[in-house]
Design an enzyme around this catalytic site. Sequence first.
Site, mmCIF file in Angstrom:
data_model
loop_
_atom_site.group_PDB
_atom_site.id
_atom_site.type_symbol
_atom_site.label_atom_id
_atom_site.label_comp_id
_atom_site.label_asym_id
_atom_site.label_seq_id
_atom_site.Cartn_x
_atom_site.Cartn_y
_atom_site.Cartn_z
ATOM 1 N N LEU A 138 0.863 -1.186 0.000
ATOM 2 C CA LEU A 138 0.000 0.000 0.000
ATOM 3 C C LEU A 138 0.899 1.235 0.000
ATOM 4 O O LEU A 138 1.721 1.378 0.893
ATOM 5 C CB LEU A 138 -0.816 -0.043 1.300
ATOM 6 C CG LEU A 138 -2.114 0.729 1.410
ATOM 7 C CD1 LEU A 138 -3.180 0.103 0.510
ATOM 8 C CD2 LEU A 138 -2.614 0.697 2.856
ATOM 9 N N HIS A 139 0.782 2.092 -1.006
ATOM 10 C CA HIS A 139 1.616 3.297 -0.964
ATOM 11 C C HIS A 139 1.023 4.508 -1.679
ATOM 12 O O HIS A 139 1.585 5.605 -1.618
ATOM 13 C CB HIS A 139 3.007 3.011 -1.548
ATOM 14 C CG HIS A 139 3.004 2.914 -3.053
ATOM 15 N ND1 HIS A 139 2.609 1.796 -3.716
ATOM 16 C CD2 HIS A 139 3.335 3.818 -4.002
ATOM 17 C CE1 HIS A 139 2.691 2.003 -5.014
ATOM 18 N NE2 HIS A 139 3.117 3.222 -5.228
#
Length: 354
Positions: free
Chosen positions: A204-205
């Site tokens: 997740l970024h």
Amino acid sequence: MKILSVVGARPQFVKLAAIADAAAQRDDVEHVIVHTGQHYDATMSDVFFADLRIPAPDVNLAVGSGSHGRQTGAMLAGMDEVLEEQRPDWTLVYGDTNSTLAGTLSAVKMHRRVAHLEAGLRSFNRRMPEEHNRVLTDHAADLLLAPTEVAREHLAAEGLAERTLVTGDVMTDVCLRVAAAELGAAPALPEGIDPTADFAVATLHRADNTDDPARLRAIITALQELPLPLALFAHPRLVAKAREAGIALAGGSLHLGEPLAYPDLVHAVQTARAVVTDSGGLQKEAYLLGTPTTTVRTETEWVETLEHDWNQLVPEPARIAASVARPHPTAARPPVYGDGEAARRSVEALVERA
Ligand code: UD1
């Protein structure tokens, strides 16, 4: 004939591995590598050069992190001198990061020809910095190396058909090569996850998921409540934003790990029952490796992965668990991302047009 590659962020190192290899196979090509320094942590940069046997960069601009304007501007300032000295026949830029845009702008302003690898991808979401970077780069570049037919259609719709060539996807070259190699007994998973039982892998970024504390909290809670253990390989942006918002990432089903080296990630995805991500590249790698994916976004650039349920777009945190638990897809996965020869074709295209 000289090709100058400009890279800076993690997914670009994977693409560079394929191009560096294809360039090394030819004695009529000199390949110069410029690292902007956008990613600088060992786990985000060095391990990719080591594991994928990429030659060390010839130049490192060491720009580091910053706001979009500062970061891109620092790269532009550094590139002038490099292009003046190197005078490449082609400047090759990769994907959709700030390093891509800076490499493109500096080269066109210096009257050097630019080729864009992974051209024509579109999310049609103008909130994403990657979408600005892609559109601007495609319109400025001289040669557009498109990974898929869908990408070619997007470029044609924008009046860019004449500069376009479909080569296949270079990340597929690397993914298939790494997956075919001996990957060892068990994947590298955070403590507490049994690699012989069912588990999921997550990354997740994206700013849209990490920068709003309420949204980030809802996503992390959903991951912690999944009915199977989940290995979250946390990008530095995610760690920083969670800390700022006072959100503990580890807990419940969620086991926290550092970003993985590329072969380790491929191995983990190959072994996992499911993937949860907002990364572009990982959606496609999971498709190639046959692991069903839940993408925490409203849209994807890799629309082919959505066929037959191999990938689902699930922006609502409350729906992630149901998506992860869906039955394993049984449909075939046609080779829409190429045959593993995209890098050879791309370098050939540059040589022919030198
Ligand atoms: C960039 C790309 C994105 C790509 C991603 C892959 C842009 C606009 N986005 O996003 O398309 O999917 O790379 O990872 O170029 N940081 C570190 N160490 C590092 C790198 C980053 O601590 O080695 C931290 C910094 O706090 C930085 C933040 O992560 O501010 C974000 O990094 P940045 O390079 O700005 O963008 P990414 O989110 O990595």
